[in-house]
Scaffold this motif. Structure first.
Motif, PDB file in Angstrom:
ATOM      1  N   ALA A  34       0.808  -1.230   0.000  1.00  0.00           N
ATOM      2  CA  ALA A  34       0.000   0.000   0.000  1.00  0.00           C
ATOM      3  C   ALA A  34       0.837   1.274   0.000  1.00  0.00           C
ATOM      4  CB  ALA A  34      -0.931  -0.019   1.215  1.00  0.00           C
ATOM      5  N   SER A  92       3.071  -7.452  -5.112  1.00  0.00           N
ATOM      6  CA  SER A  92       3.394  -8.421  -6.158  1.00  0.00           C
ATOM      7  C   SER A  92       4.860  -8.334  -6.529  1.00  0.00           C
ATOM      8  CB  SER A  92       2.508  -8.122  -7.377  1.00  0.00           C
ATOM      9  OG  SER A  92       2.697  -9.081  -8.379  1.00  0.00           O
ATOM     10  N   ALA A 150       9.241  -1.616   2.972  1.00  0.00           N
ATOM     11  CA  ALA A 150       9.959  -0.433   3.470  1.00  0.00           C
ATOM     12  C   ALA A 150       9.042   0.382   4.379  1.00  0.00           C
ATOM     13  CB  ALA A 150      10.434   0.402   2.288  1.00  0.00           C
ATOM     14  N   THR A 179       0.292  -2.720   4.338  1.00  0.00           N
ATOM     15  CA  THR A 179       1.601  -3.347   4.397  1.00  0.00           C
ATOM     16  C   THR A 179       2.495  -2.913   3.233  1.00  0.00           C
ATOM     17  OG1 THR A 179       1.520  -5.353   3.020  1.00  0.00           O
ATOM     18  CG2 THR A 179       0.307  -5.425   5.097  1.00  0.00           C
ATOM     19  N   GLY A 232      -5.114  -3.136 -15.385  1.00  0.00           N
ATOM     20  CA  GLY A 232      -4.666  -2.550 -16.653  1.00  0.00           C
ATOM     21  C   GLY A 232      -3.317  -1.863 -16.487  1.00  0.00           C
ATOM     22  N   ASP A 233      -2.696  -1.491 -17.599  1.00  0.00           N
ATOM     23  CA  ASP A 233      -1.382  -0.834 -17.553  1.00  0.00           C
ATOM     24  C   ASP A 233      -1.474   0.483 -16.792  1.00  0.00           C
ATOM     25  OD1 ASP A 233      -0.395  -2.868 -19.054  1.00  0.00           O
ATOM     26  OD2 ASP A 233       0.083  -1.657 -20.823  1.00  0.00           O
ATOM     27  N   MET A 234      -0.502   0.712 -15.910  1.00  0.00           N
ATOM     28  CA  MET A 234      -0.468   1.955 -15.118  1.00  0.00           C
ATOM     29  C   MET A 234       0.981   2.401 -14.980  1.00  0.00           C
ATOM     30  SD  MET A 234      -2.913   0.679 -12.016  1.00  0.00           S
ATOM     31  CE  MET A 234      -1.799  -0.681 -11.749  1.00  0.00           C
ATOM     32  N   TYR A 248       5.865 -14.093 -14.147  1.00  0.00           N
ATOM     33  CA  TYR A 248       4.832 -13.209 -13.579  1.00  0.00           C
ATOM     34  C   TYR A 248       3.455 -13.606 -14.125  1.00  0.00           C
ATOM     35  CZ  TYR A 248       2.360  -8.700 -13.005  1.00  0.00           C
ATOM     36  OH  TYR A 248       1.465  -7.706 -12.715  1.00  0.00           O
TER      37      TYR A 248
HETATM   38  N1  LIG Z   1       1.487  -1.287 -13.063  1.00  0.00           N
HETATM   39  C1  LIG Z   1       0.874  -2.000 -13.994  1.00  0.00           C
HETATM   40  O1  LIG Z   1       0.886  -1.656 -15.183  1.00  0.00           O
HETATM   41  C2  LIG Z   1       0.128  -3.246 -13.598  1.00  0.00           C
HETATM   42  C3  LIG Z   1      -0.591  -3.933 -14.597  1.00  0.00           C
HETATM   43  C4  LIG Z   1      -1.296  -5.079 -14.251  1.00  0.00           C
HETATM   44  C5  LIG Z   1      -1.288  -5.504 -12.932  1.00  0.00           C
HETATM   45  N2  LIG Z   1      -0.585  -4.824 -11.972  1.00  0.00           N
HETATM   46  C6  LIG Z   1      -0.640  -5.310 -10.585  1.00  0.00           C
HETATM   47  O2  LIG Z   1      -1.007  -4.224  -9.745  1.00  0.00           O
HETATM   48  C7  LIG Z   1      -0.472  -4.455  -8.422  1.00  0.00           C
HETATM   49  C8  LIG Z   1       0.255  -3.229  -7.935  1.00  0.00           C
HETATM   50  O3  LIG Z   1       1.338  -2.962  -8.796  1.00  0.00           O
HETATM   51  P1  LIG Z   1       1.989  -1.508  -8.941  1.00  0.00           P
HETATM   52  O4  LIG Z   1       2.277  -1.352 -10.372  1.00  0.00           O
HETATM   53  O5  LIG Z   1       1.151  -0.533  -8.213  1.00  0.00           O
HETATM   54  O6  LIG Z   1       3.380  -1.757  -8.171  1.00  0.00           O
HETATM   55  P2  LIG Z   1       4.358  -0.737  -7.392  1.00  0.00           P
HETATM   56  O7  LIG Z   1       4.035   0.670  -7.705  1.00  0.00           O
HETATM   57  O8  LIG Z   1       5.712  -1.239  -7.655  1.00  0.00           O
HETATM   58  O9  LIG Z   1       3.946  -0.975  -5.854  1.00  0.00           O
HETATM   59  C9  LIG Z   1       4.146  -2.228  -5.264  1.00  0.00           C
HETATM   60  C10 LIG Z   1       3.800  -2.135  -3.776  1.00  0.00           C
HETATM   61  O10 LIG Z   1       3.927  -3.448  -3.206  1.00  0.00           O
HETATM   62  C11 LIG Z   1       4.933  -3.430  -2.185  1.00  0.00           C
HETATM   63  N3  LIG Z   1       5.602  -4.729  -2.259  1.00  0.00           N
HETATM   64  C12 LIG Z   1       6.307  -5.239  -3.286  1.00  0.00           C
HETATM   65  N4  LIG Z   1       6.736  -6.479  -2.982  1.00  0.00           N
HETATM   66  C13 LIG Z   1       6.276  -6.750  -1.733  1.00  0.00           C
HETATM   67  C14 LIG Z   1       6.394  -7.864  -0.867  1.00  0.00           C
HETATM   68  N5  LIG Z   1       7.078  -8.946  -1.223  1.00  0.00           N
HETATM   69  N6  LIG Z   1       5.792  -7.810   0.346  1.00  0.00           N
HETATM   70  C15 LIG Z   1       5.109  -6.704   0.715  1.00  0.00           C
HETATM   71  N7  LIG Z   1       4.964  -5.616  -0.069  1.00  0.00           N
HETATM   72  C16 LIG Z   1       5.553  -5.651  -1.275  1.00  0.00           C
HETATM   73  C17 LIG Z   1       5.814  -2.216  -2.498  1.00  0.00           C
HETATM   74  O11 LIG Z   1       6.479  -1.669  -1.363  1.00  0.00           O
HETATM   75  P3  LIG Z   1       7.921  -2.250  -0.875  1.00  0.00           P
HETATM   76  O12 LIG Z   1       8.785  -2.323  -2.085  1.00  0.00           O
HETATM   77  O13 LIG Z   1       8.394  -1.280   0.168  1.00  0.00           O
HETATM   78  O14 LIG Z   1       7.621  -3.606  -0.296  1.00  0.00           O
HETATM   79  C18 LIG Z   1       4.737  -1.241  -2.990  1.00  0.00           C
HETATM   80  O15 LIG Z   1       4.021  -0.716  -1.894  1.00  0.00           O
HETATM   81  C19 LIG Z   1       0.390  -5.711  -8.536  1.00  0.00           C
HETATM   82  O16 LIG Z   1      -0.349  -6.834  -8.100  1.00  0.00           O
HETATM   83  C20 LIG Z   1       0.678  -5.812 -10.013  1.00  0.00           C
HETATM   84  O17 LIG Z   1       0.955  -7.133 -10.404  1.00  0.00           O
HETATM   85  C21 LIG Z   1       0.130  -3.696 -12.278  1.00  0.00           C
END
Ligand SMILES: NC(=O)c1ccc[n+]([C@@H]2O[C@H](COP(=O)([O-])OP(=O)(O)OC[C@H]3O[C@@H](n4cnc5c(N)ncnc54)[C@H](OP(=O)(O)O)[C@@H]3O)[C@@H](O)[C@H]2O)c1
Length: 245
Positions: A15, A92, A40, A37, A189-191, A158
């Protein structure tokens, strides 16, 4: 288990930034208290400040989702808040940056992706089942991806983990229905986030929308009766969403 203050409670993993912080912010603004959670600590505490200004009690848990100590800490935080209505499994693991081919991954890299993206949500759901069952109608949200169905080169580990999470979603949706715990999968979706940038290392991703683009979907989903969405898979950036009749 009784509610301390009558407010619903949500657990949101990962989060501290990206999609997870958008979902936690939306839930805080909708009257939820939050167990949040991330690994960091400092970015997590920083992210929580606006949610507290919205009136939410926030319990930050700095832990990896795949660690048993982290699970125990989330359980204990939920116990402190006294109830549990929503769990969003958002944290993830992408795997190595830059979209390497599937067979280039080491055993450790493969196992980490599966442990974080599949095993951890299953075990955390299990750990939280007693308070979920005690809620009148609980909802578990598994964050999936189009990589679960696309078989895209460079997204193999993944994508396989998210495909497994989709099956976990449909299985638990049936197995927990009698306990009034509903389970859905959401492809956001892509972000434009840190994870997306890690996949497209050194590339310009400024044409992707920020994760706030998903807010209309969250407003719709959390306005539904959980039983009516049980077992469904949604695309958050779709134009409209439908529950079961
Ligand atoms: N971005 C996209 O385009 C996209 C597309 C399809 C699906 N998704 C899905 O959307 C979700 C969020 O992705 P996002 O793009 O928002 O990622 P992000 O910006 O990299 O954020 C990931 C978050 O998860 C935490 N995290 C990572 N590994 C962790 C672990 N092992 N245990 C606890 N916390 C953890 C990170 O904080 P810390 O590093 O401090 O732990 C951070 O708060 C994921 O499930 C991803 O697969 C994303």
């Amino acid at each position: 288990m009784t509610s301390e203050n009558g407010r619903p409670v949500a657990v949101v993993t990962g989060a501290s930034r990206g999609l997870g912080s958008v979902v936690a912010n939306f839930l805080a603004g909708s009257g939820y208290d939050i167990v949040a959670t991330a690994r960091a600590s400092s970015p997590l505490h920083e992210a929580a400040r606006p949610w507290e200004r919205l009136g939410a009690t926030v319990v930050p848990v700095s832990a990896a989702v795949e660690d048993s100590a982290g699970r125990a800490a989330v359980q204990s935080a939920v116990h402190t808040l006294g109830r549990l209505d929503v769990v969003v499994h958002n944290a993830s693991e992408l795997g190595p940056s830059g979209r390497p081919k599937l067979l280039a991954l080491s055993p450790d890299q493969l196992e980490t992706v599966l442990r974080v993206n599949v095993v951890a949500p299953v075990l955390l759901t299990k750990a939280l089942l007693p308070p979920l069952k005690a809620a009148p109608a609980a909802l578990v949200v598994n964050i999936t991806s189009d990589a679960a169905v696309g078989a895209y080169p460079g997204w193999g580990a993944y994508g396989a983990s998210k495909a497994a999470l989709d099956l976990v979603t449909r299985t638990l949706a049936q197995e927990l229905a009698d306990d009034h715990v509903s389970v859905v999968a959401v492809d956001p979706g892509d972000m434009r986030t840190a994870m997306h940038q890690a996949a497209y290392l050194g590339e310009d991703i400024s044409d992707r929308p920020l994760p706030d683009v998903t807010v209309p979907f969250w407003a719709w989903l959390f306005g539904q009766s959980p039983a009516r969405v049980n077992g469904l898979r949604f695309q958050a950036q779709g134009e409209r969403w439908e529950a079961n009749p």
